[in-house]
Every structure is written in structure tokens, then in C-alpha cells.
Scaffold this active site. Structure first.
Site, PDB file in Angstrom:
ATOM      1  N   CYS B 291     -14.360 -20.867  -0.744  1.00 30.31           N
ATOM      2  CA  CYS B 291     -14.434 -22.005  -0.181  1.00 30.31           C
ATOM      3  C   CYS B 291     -14.603 -21.776   1.284  1.00 30.31           C
ATOM      4  O   CYS B 291     -14.825 -20.641   1.552  1.00 30.31           O
ATOM      5  CB  CYS B 291     -13.271 -23.279  -0.561  1.00 30.31           C
ATOM      6  SG  CYS B 291     -11.772 -22.431   0.443  1.00 30.31           S
ATOM      7  N   CYS B 294     -12.082 -19.751   2.769  1.00 33.83           N
ATOM      8  CA  CYS B 294     -12.201 -18.114   2.653  1.00 33.83           C
ATOM      9  C   CYS B 294     -13.031 -17.613   3.636  1.00 33.83           C
ATOM     10  O   CYS B 294     -13.056 -16.345   3.786  1.00 33.83           O
ATOM     11  CB  CYS B 294     -12.960 -18.161   1.128  1.00 33.83           C
ATOM     12  SG  CYS B 294     -11.872 -18.704  -0.162  1.00 33.83           S
ATOM     13  N   CYS B 308     -25.367 -29.409  18.199  1.00 32.87           N
ATOM     14  CA  CYS B 308     -26.747 -29.394  18.492  1.00 32.87           C
ATOM     15  C   CYS B 308     -27.010 -30.245  20.027  1.00 32.87           C
ATOM     16  O   CYS B 308     -28.134 -29.921  20.369  1.00 32.87           O
ATOM     17  CB  CYS B 308     -27.466 -30.143  17.404  1.00 32.87           C
ATOM     18  SG  CYS B 308     -27.651 -29.274  15.906  1.00 32.87           S
ATOM     19  N   CYS B 365      -6.345 -17.594  -0.144  1.00 29.47           N
ATOM     20  CA  CYS B 365      -6.641 -18.635   0.573  1.00 29.47           C
ATOM     21  C   CYS B 365      -5.578 -19.733   0.448  1.00 29.47           C
ATOM     22  O   CYS B 365      -5.388 -19.931  -0.750  1.00 29.47           O
ATOM     23  CB  CYS B 365      -8.193 -19.002  -0.107  1.00 29.47           C
ATOM     24  SG  CYS B 365      -8.835 -20.651   0.472  1.00 29.47           S
ATOM     25  N   CYS B 368      -7.871 -22.582  -2.186  1.00 21.41           N
ATOM     26  CA  CYS B 368      -8.674 -22.321  -3.429  1.00 21.41           C
ATOM     27  C   CYS B 368      -8.063 -20.940  -4.283  1.00 21.41           C
ATOM     28  O   CYS B 368      -8.747 -20.635  -5.161  1.00 21.41           O
ATOM     29  CB  CYS B 368     -10.276 -22.321  -3.141  1.00 21.41           C
ATOM     30  SG  CYS B 368     -10.869 -20.792  -2.792  1.00 21.41           S
TER      31      CYS B 368
END
Lengths: 92, 407
Positions: B291, B294, B308, B365, B368
Site C-alpha cells: 500500500c 509500505c 505542480c 505496515c 496493510c
């Protein structure tokens, strides 16, 4: 000499270079060699204790060094070290 | 010498083996690669057919069979309504060199009479047949795949640089429901890359502007507008019911918030980010691959990760990355190909190069890992270390490790 791929966000601190050839027997030595040439990179790559910052991933070729031998991972002359920082840009 | 219909039929039966429906079923069990070929007319096919059968009307058989199979040794069973046309079709295939062809005696009527399974194909309107004809021609999409797209729901986080091409191509592909989360209005500076908006619509809401463009392209797409900023308080509600999420957000807070909720809800996230001439792309499929946490347990300090609006971006880069996201989303929806789960691609526009990196699930993690999953199932989710972009307690401002993030 290993080739280090510098991500765009770090290029201003690395003489605008996209790739830098650095010698070293381990990933750690290569990173130190890179920092030796571009000292401004230290704070961006390493913690005060000399470990790798958690928001930066380093790959030896295509493998994450966290799952190899961390900074002690041996490096071959023909290897590429890829530095991958998180990027957020998307919508804007 | 002219032959009567009876004589032709007798000759056919002498050269084409016939199998009863039960024998066909047995043949399918023994050789699952057996090609079951329905040679009836379209109106008959639409009334129902054998599951997994391929459909080539007898009149198109010679010109279409090689698109279906060129393996002359593959077992083929033809069938029609009663078992006559399929004899003619099987004979034609024999003449073309297919060595292992049989015809099903009694046809589809006998198949149904034996109580064997059959199904009704997906029905499309004439307009849908035309609109999606290029999809219907691809075996990996076809009628079933197109139906799946029409029934799919995709959520776009952001109708910006990544979301613009994604929204247009998802709509063109016939994804039935497109949800858009965006709180912004269209600005002139957006138009260098956000091609879903127009000069005329500067100043209007991005969600509304996107819906106008989507429905102009494909009026049958249902567009659900979420004029909200995704945060901890609404993320579960916003993502509920969607099949795939395209992450085109601009801040780390949103990306972590989305990740945690999507993993818990079991919804794949197609992730992309852009910076000047570069883009990153991967797919986070809960528990199948890593995920976002991770990959990046901690957000970078703002000076290392400008958005940006600060750093700039070549307009085409989010365009390309948004299209690659759409490609991944369509693959996930159709269940075809290899997704980018566990792989990250860096696109460099200046070199026109792609670099692929292997990603792994972090066994520790907090979101997950197996332990995190079990803890969540038990109603006691693991705490997320504060430095790792933790969700703040309710009512508190969202601050990542004490640092703000440039939006």
C-alpha cells in the site's frame, strides 16, 4: 563506478545532474560518495544518525535496499542506484 | 451430378461425427479447451446460448474462424438450433483443415431439453453496439467485458491534470458510473494540461465542468459529483461502493487518508504523481501488493515535495500518466493483463524512458500487514505512528509530523 539516478526534486542540490557516477563497495558508500560531491544532499537523504530518511526509497537496480542489506548492500560496478522520493503532484 | 437435400445430408452425416449434448458436456470436461461454436443467427444467439460458446453465424464462418482459432488440432463442436446447420458448418471447417470437428446432434434445443446450463447474452442497444463496437471486437473485452464496464463505478480524486484524461477515456470506454471528488473551480492556468475543461468554463466548478465534457462524449455515463475536500471525516462515505479509485490528488495528507480507507474497504487505488518532466505510477491492490504506506511510510518535508503549482509540470506528463492510470483501471475492471500491483514505473519525458522498480508489502505496515488486517477485523485498528502521517484525532487540524505541505 555505479550510476546513481537523481530524481528531479533533488537535482538542484546535485548540480542539476540526472545521473552521477560514484564509486563505492556498498550502497552506503555510494550515497556517501554522492554526498561528498554534493553536500546539500545529506539532509535530504540521511537522518542525523546516518540512516536513510523514511520518505526516500533507494533501489539497487529494481530492488528496494530495505529488503536487501539496507545501506550495507554490496554494489557492483555495473549497478544502478535509483533514489525515489515521494511526489504529491497530481491535480494542480 | 446434382444431389437432393436428403442426399447431401446423408453424405454430411457420413463425414461429420455427431455428438449428443451429454457427449459434448463430457468432451468439455475432458478437454476444457474444446471450442464450442454457435453457428446460428444473431437473433437466435440472443435468446440464449451455451455458456462459454463462441458465436460465429454460419454465413461468416469461413472468414471469421481464424480469428477464433488457427489450431487445426483443437477439438471443435459446432451447434445450431436443431443440428442441421451445424453439420454444414462442421463440414466447412473440415475442408479448411480443422481435423477434430464434430456437430452437436439435436442442437441447442436438445441441449436445453437435457437440462444442461445455458445463458442469455448481454443485450446492448443498437447505439451501444455501435459506440462500443471496437471493444466488442476484442476477445478480452467483448460483450461480457463491455457489460462489466457499464456496470462499473470508478472514483476520480481530482478533476485536474491526471483526472482529465482519465475521466474522458473512462467515459469513452463506457464505465457506467464516474464519481469525481474536487472542490476547485477552473482556472486559466489549469488549461495547459487539464483538457477536460475549457476556456469558456473558467470560473465554473471543476466537477460541473468535467460532467459537461463527460456527458458530451458519452451521455449514458452517470456522473456523481462530490464537491468536497476528501478528509478523514468523509473518506469512508466518499469511496464506498466504488470498484476502483484513481488517485490524482495533490497533497500527501489526502494520499495517506485515501490509502488507509481504501485498504480497509478493500478497494484498489491506481496511484500516479507528476513533477515537471517525470511521473510515477503504481497500483495499490489491498493485501495483494504493497500500500502507499509500505512505499512511503513518512511524507517528505515540504521543500522536498513541492506541488505542480510551485514546481511546474510539462502539460503532457500528467496527460500520459493519467492515461496509464486509466489503462490500469480498465484492466482491473475487466480482469485482464498484469496490473502494476507490486511494481512502480517512473516515466521520464525527456528521455522517453520507463524505469520499473519492484515494490514489496512491508510486513510491519500499520495499515496493510496481516497483523493490521486482523486488528482492524477485531475492531482495534493498529495505531499509526505520528511521524508516519497519522490521521489526527477528530476535530484537530491535519498536520503531518508538524510540517505543512504545499498544495
Amino acid at each position: 563506478m555505479s550510476t546513481v539516478r537523481i530524481p528531479p526534486v533533488l537535482r538542484p542540490a546535485a548540480g542539476q545532474n540526472k545521473q552521477v557516477d560514484v564509486s563505492g563497495a556498498t550502497v552506503g558508500e555510494v550515497i556517501e560518495g554522492l554526498i561528498g560531491r554534493y553536500p546539500n544532499l545529506r539532509q535530504q537523504l540521511l537522518t542525523d544518525e546516518g540512516g536513510l530518511n523514511r520518505f526516500v526509497n533507494v533501489y539497487l537496480n529494481d530492488q528496494d535496499i530495505r529488503y536487501l542489506g539496507e545501506l550495507a548492500t554490496p554494489v557492483d560496478d555495473r549497478d544502478t542506484v535509483v533514489i525515489l522520493p515521494a511526489m504529491a503532484g497530481g491535480a494542480g | 451430378m446434382p444431389k437432393s437435400y436428403t442426399e447431401i445430408l446423408r453424405d454430411l452425416r457420413a463425414s461429420v461425427p455427431e455428438l449428443s449434448p451429454l457427449e459434448v458436456e463430457l468432451a468439455l470436461e475432458r478437454r476444457p479447451d474444446t471450442l464450442i461454436l454457435d453457428v446460428r443467427e444473431e437473433s437466435e444467439w440472443e435468446q440464449g446460448h451455451i455458456p462459454d460458446a463462441s458465436f460465429i453465424p454460419r454465413g461468416y464462418l469461413e472468414q471469421s474462424i481464424e480469428g477464433e482459432t488457427t489450431d487445426h488440432d483443437r477439438p471443435i463442436v459446432t451447434y445450431c438450433a436443431e443440428g442441421i446447420r451445424s453439420l454444414f458448418a462442421a463440414r466447412t471447417l473440415q475442408e479448411m483443415g480443422y481435423a477434430n470437428v464434430a456437430s452437436m446432434a439435436g442442437g441447442f434445443r436438445a441441449w436445453k431439453a437435457h437440462g444442461l446450463p445455458w445463458k442469455t447474452p448481454v443485450a446492448f442497444t443498437t447505439e451501444q453496439r455501435q459506440r462500443y463496437s471496437r471493444h466488442l471486437l476484442i476477445p478480452e473485452v467483448g460483450a461480457e467485458g463491455q457489460k462489466r464496464l457499464l456496470d462499473s463505478k470508478v472514483l476520480l480524486l481530482g478533476a485536474g491534470g491526471l483526472g482529465s484524461p482519465a475521466a474522458l477515456y473512462l467515459a469513452a470506454a463506457g464505465v457506467g458510473t464516474i464519481g469525481i471528488v474536487d472542490f476547485d473551480t477552473v482556472d486559466l492556468s489549469n488549461l495547459q494540461r487539464q483538457v477536460i475543461h475549457t476556456t469558456e468554463r473558467v470560473g465554473t466548478k471543476k466537477t460541473e465542468s468535467a460532467r459537461t465534457a463527460i456527458n458530451a462524449l458519452n451521455p449514458e455515463v452517470r456522473v456523481v459529483l462530490h464537491e468536497e475536500v476528501l478528509d478523514d471525516s468523509n473518506v469512508e462515505r466518499l469511496i464506498a461502493g466504488y470498484d476502483v479509485i484513481l488517485d490524482g490528488t495533490d497533497t500527501f495528507e489526502t494520499r495517506y487518508t485515501l490509502n488507509d480507507a481504501a485498504v480497509a474497504a478493500g478497494i484498489p487505488v491506481v496511484h500516479a504523481s507528476v513533477f515537471r518532466f517525470e511521473g510515477q505510477l503504481t497500483v495499490f491492490v489491498p493485501y495483494e501488493g504493497p500500500c502507499y504506506r509500505c512505499l512511503y511510510p513518512t511524507p517528505p518535508p515540504p521543500e522536498l515535495a513541492p506541488g505542480c503549482s510551485v514546481a511546474g509540470v510539462l502539460g503532457v506528463v500528467p496527460g500520459i500518466m493519467g492515461m496509464l492510470q486509466t489503462n490500469e483501471a480498465l484492466k482491473l475492471l475487466l480482469g485482464v493483463g498484469d496490473s502494476l500491483a507490486g511494481r512502480l514505473v517512473i516515466f521520464d519525458a525527456l528521455d522517453a524512458s520507463f524505469t520499473e522498480l519492484r515494490l514489496r508489502r512491508d510486513p510491519a505496515c500499520p495499515v496493510c500487514s496481516d497483523a493490521a488486517r486482523e486488528a482492524r477485523a477485531a475492531g482495534r485498528p493498529l495505531p499509526i505512528p505520528a511521524a508516519a502521517g497519522a490521521a489526527p484525532a477528530a476535530g484537530q487540524p491535519f498536520v503531518l509530523g508538524g510540517r505543512g505541505v504545499i498544495a
